[in-house]
Design an enzyme around this catalytic site. Structure first.
Site, short mmCIF file in Angstrom:
data_model
loop_
_atom_site.label_atom_id
_atom_site.label_comp_id
_atom_site.label_asym_id
_atom_site.label_seq_id
_atom_site.Cartn_x
_atom_site.Cartn_y
_atom_site.Cartn_z
N MET A 150 0.83 -1.19 0.00
CA MET A 150 0.00 0.00 0.00
C MET A 150 0.87 1.25 0.00
SD MET A 150 -2.86 -1.49 -0.09
CE MET A 150 -2.37 -3.15 -0.52
N CYS A 151 0.27 2.39 -0.18
CA CYS A 151 0.98 3.66 -0.28
C CYS A 151 0.80 4.45 1.02
CB CYS A 151 0.45 4.46 -1.47
SG CYS A 151 0.38 3.52 -3.00
N ARG A 152 1.38 5.63 1.04
CA ARG A 152 1.17 6.60 2.12
C ARG A 152 0.87 7.93 1.46
NH1 ARG A 152 0.30 3.95 6.57
NH2 ARG A 152 -0.84 3.00 4.83
N ASN A 212 -4.82 5.48 -1.83
CA ASN A 212 -3.98 4.61 -1.01
C ASN A 212 -4.75 3.31 -0.82
OD1 ASN A 212 -2.41 3.34 0.91
ND2 ASN A 212 -3.00 4.72 2.58
#
Length: 251
Positions: free
Chosen positions: A1-3, A116
């Site tokens: 996942m992203c931030r 996200n």
């Protein structure tokens, strides 16, 4: 996942939350505290979008490399002051390309957008929803990723004049119905409104006299940080902050 991180308020430098804070976006890129969906490093690109002045269209700086390798953004972010911005670091889903065009924030007109999370079963799970888009939209996507398709679907709603929170809520409900278990944390701003969603992924909210921050993880130890409950949206404007439930029955 992203931030990712979104801000709305008095003009400030993005450099504080991107690079200077104890748990800045830079730190979150290599030492995230609450990834949930797997992975430990966000090294597949990054981006910053901001508004150079009231009523202006956003500017953007993106790269496909890890944030910690870029020597351009720290001085750029320190030189910028803006009343709204969105920044993100990417941990690409297996099978999706690592390119600058795949890095958030995405933009169109006055909007900045970041996703996200992940759409389960992509691309098959989004096929029916994607059929609602003009074929030229699909042929000219910035990148063959779930986030790019989500952005195309959302901006199609925004182009009709749909209220941005209604558009985000409806998209969340439609994607969850098509791809159950998806992680759908969105950030969306046009420079005067900031909307964020928490949908099976972490999001925190900080309200200060200067403005509002939405971040995947708190950037520092300020006790005013609070988690956004799952399946909820935040809408911030000059009038204040609203925390609203997101349900499939109430898009």
């Amino acid at each position: 996942m992203c931030r990712h991180i979104g801000y709305l308020g008095e003009p400030v430098s993005p450099a504080e939350v991107l690079f200077r804070a104890p748990h800045s976006l830079l730190v979150q890129s290599y030492a995230p505290a609450d990834m949930r969906g797997g992975g430990s490093v966000n090294a597949d690109g990054f981006g910053l979008g901001w508004y150079p002045g009231p009523g202006s269209l956003p500017l953007r700086h993106r790269r496909s490399t890890p944030l910690w390798t870029d020597e351009t953004l720290p001085p750029l972010a320190a030189a910028v002051t803006s009343g709204a911005f969105v920044a993100a670091v990417r941990n690409g889903t297996t099978g999706m390309p690592v390119t600058e065009a795949a890095a958030a924030p995405f933009t169109a007109g006055p909007w900045l957008f970041s996703h996200n999370g992940v759409v389960r079963g992509y691309p098959d799970s989004l096929a029916e929803l994607a059929k609602t888009l003009p074929i030229t939209e699909l042929l000219t996507l910035e990148a063959p990723t779930d986030s790019a398709v989500l952005w195309a679907l959302l901006r199609a709603r925004l182009a009709t004049g749909e209220d941005p929170l209604t558009a985000v809520a409806a998209l969340t409900a439609a994607v969850e119905a098509a791809a159950p278990g998806s992680r759908l944390n969105f950030l969306l701003t046009d420079g005067s409104t900031l909307i964020g969603t928490a949908w099976t992924h972490a999001l925190s909210l900080l309200e200060t006299p200067a403005g509002v921050l939405l971040s995947s993880e708190p950037c520092d130890g300020d006790p005013r940080w609070r988690p956004v409950p799952d399946h909820h949206a935040v809408r911030a404007t000059a009038a204040g902050v609203e925390l609203l439930p997101l349900t499939q029955e109430n898009p």
